[in-house]
Design a protein around this motif. Sequence first.
Motif, PDB file in Angstrom:
ATOM      1  N   LEU A 160       7.839 -10.257   4.095  1.00 40.47           N
ATOM      2  CA  LEU A 160       6.765  -9.337   3.687  1.00 40.47           C
ATOM      3  C   LEU A 160       7.335  -7.944   3.430  1.00 40.47           C
ATOM      4  O   LEU A 160       6.865  -7.230   2.541  1.00 40.47           O
ATOM      5  N   VAL A 162      -1.964 -13.001  13.175  1.00 37.85           N
ATOM      6  CA  VAL A 162      -1.110 -12.025  12.500  1.00 37.85           C
ATOM      7  C   VAL A 162      -0.724 -12.527  11.108  1.00 37.85           C
ATOM      8  O   VAL A 162      -0.671 -11.744  10.144  1.00 37.85           O
ATOM      9  N   ASN A 222      -2.352  -5.732  -1.891  1.00 38.42           N
ATOM     10  CA  ASN A 222      -1.283  -5.288  -2.783  1.00 38.42           C
ATOM     11  C   ASN A 222      -1.514  -5.757  -4.213  1.00 38.42           C
ATOM     12  O   ASN A 222      -1.247  -5.017  -5.164  1.00 38.42           O
ATOM     13  N   ILE A 276      -4.816   1.640   0.171  1.00 37.00           N
ATOM     14  CA  ILE A 276      -3.720   1.657   1.146  1.00 37.00           C
ATOM     15  C   ILE A 276      -4.212   2.211   2.478  1.00 37.00           C
ATOM     16  O   ILE A 276      -3.919   1.681   3.552  1.00 37.00           O
ATOM     17  N   PHE A 308       3.898   8.723  -6.917  1.00 39.14           N
ATOM     18  CA  PHE A 308       3.275   9.021  -5.627  1.00 39.14           C
ATOM     19  C   PHE A 308       2.854   7.743  -4.899  1.00 39.14           C
ATOM     20  O   PHE A 308       3.045   7.610  -3.687  1.00 39.14           O
ATOM     21  N   ILE A 309       2.303   6.789  -5.669  1.00 36.96           N
ATOM     22  CA  ILE A 309       1.868   5.534  -5.046  1.00 36.96           C
ATOM     23  C   ILE A 309       3.069   4.775  -4.492  1.00 36.96           C
ATOM     24  O   ILE A 309       2.989   4.160  -3.424  1.00 36.96           O
ATOM     25  N   THR A 356       4.003   6.376  -1.260  1.00 32.44           N
ATOM     26  CA  THR A 356       2.982   6.066  -0.269  1.00 32.44           C
ATOM     27  C   THR A 356       3.110   4.627   0.214  1.00 32.44           C
ATOM     28  O   THR A 356       2.945   4.342   1.403  1.00 32.44           O
ATOM     29  N   GLN A 357       3.407   3.729  -0.722  1.00 33.52           N
ATOM     30  CA  GLN A 357       3.589   2.318  -0.361  1.00 33.52           C
ATOM     31  C   GLN A 357       4.712   2.168   0.654  1.00 33.52           C
ATOM     32  O   GLN A 357       4.556   1.497   1.678  1.00 33.52           O
ATOM     33  N   THR A 373       8.558  -8.013  -0.009  1.00 37.27           N
ATOM     34  CA  THR A 373       7.433  -7.945  -0.954  1.00 37.27           C
ATOM     35  C   THR A 373       6.949  -6.519  -1.128  1.00 37.27           C
ATOM     36  O   THR A 373       6.734  -6.059  -2.259  1.00 37.27           O
ATOM     37  N   PHE A 374       6.782  -5.795   0.003  1.00 37.04           N
ATOM     38  CA  PHE A 374       6.267  -4.424  -0.084  1.00 37.04           C
ATOM     39  C   PHE A 374       7.232  -3.523  -0.846  1.00 37.04           C
ATOM     40  O   PHE A 374       6.812  -2.734  -1.702  1.00 37.04           O
ATOM     41  N   ILE A 385       2.278  -0.266   8.539  1.00 34.54           N
ATOM     42  CA  ILE A 385       1.586  -1.538   8.724  1.00 34.54           C
ATOM     43  C   ILE A 385       2.556  -2.631   9.145  1.00 34.54           C
ATOM     44  O   ILE A 385       2.258  -3.439  10.028  1.00 34.54           O
ATOM     45  N   LEU A 440       3.364  -2.293  12.723  1.00 36.54           N
ATOM     46  CA  LEU A 440       2.223  -2.776  13.501  1.00 36.54           C
ATOM     47  C   LEU A 440       2.222  -4.297  13.578  1.00 36.54           C
ATOM     48  O   LEU A 440       1.992  -4.881  14.644  1.00 36.54           O
ATOM     49  N   LEU A 441       2.505  -4.961  12.432  1.00 32.49           N
ATOM     50  CA  LEU A 441       2.495  -6.427  12.418  1.00 32.49           C
ATOM     51  C   LEU A 441       3.591  -6.977  13.320  1.00 32.49           C
ATOM     52  O   LEU A 441       3.377  -7.945  14.059  1.00 32.49           O
ATOM     53  N   ILE A 476       3.562   4.089   4.127  1.00 29.09           N
ATOM     54  CA  ILE A 476       2.467   3.531   4.919  1.00 29.09           C
ATOM     55  C   ILE A 476       2.653   2.039   5.157  1.00 29.09           C
ATOM     56  O   ILE A 476       2.537   1.566   6.283  1.00 29.09           O
ATOM     57  N   TYR A 477       2.977   1.266   4.107  1.00 31.20           N
ATOM     58  CA  TYR A 477       3.097  -0.175   4.316  1.00 31.20           C
ATOM     59  C   TYR A 477       4.339  -0.514   5.119  1.00 31.20           C
ATOM     60  O   TYR A 477       4.266  -1.190   6.146  1.00 31.20           O
ATOM     61  N   ILE A 501      -1.783  -3.358  -7.548  1.00 31.70           N
ATOM     62  CA  ILE A 501      -0.988  -3.470  -8.776  1.00 31.70           C
ATOM     63  C   ILE A 501      -1.911  -3.450  -9.987  1.00 31.70           C
ATOM     64  O   ILE A 501      -1.620  -2.791 -10.994  1.00 31.70           O
ATOM     65  N   MET A 535      -1.253 -10.843   7.384  1.00 23.81           N
ATOM     66  CA  MET A 535      -0.243 -10.681   6.338  1.00 23.81           C
ATOM     67  C   MET A 535      -0.764 -11.148   4.992  1.00 23.81           C
ATOM     68  O   MET A 535      -0.496 -10.530   3.952  1.00 23.81           O
ATOM     69  N   VAL A 537       7.036  -4.374  -4.502  1.00 27.24           N
ATOM     70  CA  VAL A 537       5.821  -3.845  -5.140  1.00 27.24           C
ATOM     71  C   VAL A 537       5.965  -2.341  -5.373  1.00 27.24           C
ATOM     72  O   VAL A 537       5.511  -1.820  -6.398  1.00 27.24           O
ATOM     73  N   ALA A 560      -5.604  -2.835   9.556  1.00 30.32           N
ATOM     74  CA  ALA A 560      -4.531  -3.474  10.318  1.00 30.32           C
ATOM     75  C   ALA A 560      -4.565  -3.014  11.771  1.00 30.32           C
ATOM     76  O   ALA A 560      -4.398  -3.833  12.694  1.00 30.32           O
ATOM     77  N   LEU A 586      -5.316  -5.656  14.781  1.00 27.94           N
ATOM     78  CA  LEU A 586      -4.306  -5.946  15.795  1.00 27.94           C
ATOM     79  C   LEU A 586      -4.850  -5.696  17.187  1.00 27.94           C
ATOM     80  O   LEU A 586      -4.513  -6.434  18.124  1.00 27.94           O
ATOM     81  N   VAL A 638       7.341 -12.299   8.325  1.00 33.04           N
ATOM     82  CA  VAL A 638       7.072 -10.858   8.384  1.00 33.04           C
ATOM     83  C   VAL A 638       8.224 -10.085   7.748  1.00 33.04           C
ATOM     84  O   VAL A 638       8.002  -9.050   7.106  1.00 33.04           O
TER      85      VAL A 638
END
Lengths: 163, 101
Positions: free
Chosen positions: A33, B29, B40, B67, A51-52, A55-56, A36-37, A64, A67-68, A59-60, B44, B33, A40, B74, B78, A30
Motif C-alpha cells: 500500500l 485493518v 485514492n 484526503i 500540492f496534491i 499532501t498525498q 501504491t500511495f 494514515i 496508523l494502519l 498525509i497518506y 485521481i 486499506m 499515486v 482512519a 482504528l 500494508v
Amino acid sequence: MSEVIFWVIWVLVVISAMIVAYSKNLIYSVFSLLATFVGVAAIYIFLNADFIAVTQIVIYVGGILVLLIFGIMLTNRIAVAKINQSSFQTSLGMVVVGAVFVILVITILGQSWPVLAESMDFDSTVGKIGTLLFGDYLILFEVASILLLGALIGAATLARKEL
Amino acid sequence: MNHLESYLILSALLFSLGLYTVITRKNGVAILMGIELILNAANINFVAFSKFVTHQVEGHLMAIFIIMLAAAEAAVALAIILNLYNDQGNINVDEADALKR
C-alpha cells in the motif's frame, strides 16, 4: 522518456494495489500500500498537481499508513512473524468486481469526454488553491476543521481502556 | 500520459481492487486499506478532470478535502478496531455480532 516513466509508474501502482488485494500476509499488503500511495503521488505530478502530490506523501504515507501499521501491530501477536489473513467469498467477489470493472471501462471508453483542445499545464497550483480555500471555500474549510476536532476527540474517547 | 482515458482506467482499476478488498477480507485493518484504495481512485479522477476538462483547481480542492476525510476516518476506524480487539481477541469483522459483551 516521460511517457515511458508514466507507464512504468502506472503498472507499478496496479501491481502494488493487486498485492494489497490478494496477498495472504497482512504485512506485505500494508507495505505494498506504501508503493501504491507513492505511485499515486507520482501520477499527481504527471497531472501538474504539485500540492496534491506533496499532501498525498505527507498525509497518506506519513499519517494514515503509520496508523494502519500501528493498527496491525496492536492487534496481532508480534512473536508470529507471519501475520496471516484469510479471505472469504473470493469467487463471488471476483465476479461482482469484474462486472463493475467491465461496466466502468465500457463507460469510460464509450464516452466522448469534453477534453480541452490543447492540454495546458498548470504552472503552480499552490497560490490558486490558497486563494480559493480562504475565499469561495472558506465555510467548507471551517467545517472541515470542526470535523477534524470531532474526529480527534472521538478517536481519543473510543480508544480509552474503559469506555 | 496526455490522455484522460489512461488516468480514468487506472482509477477504475484501483476502485475495483479496493472494492474486492472490502468485499473479501475479514481483517478490519485490511478492509480499511481497501477503503483507502477507493478514495485514492476518486482523487485521481478529480485531479485528472481538473487538468483535462475544466482547467480549474476546484478538483484539487475536492481532492484535499477527500484526503482530510480519509485521515479522520482512519483515526476513528482504528479506535473502533482496537476496541473490537479488546472485546473479542481478534479483528475479524464477520465475528463481530455484539456491540458490547
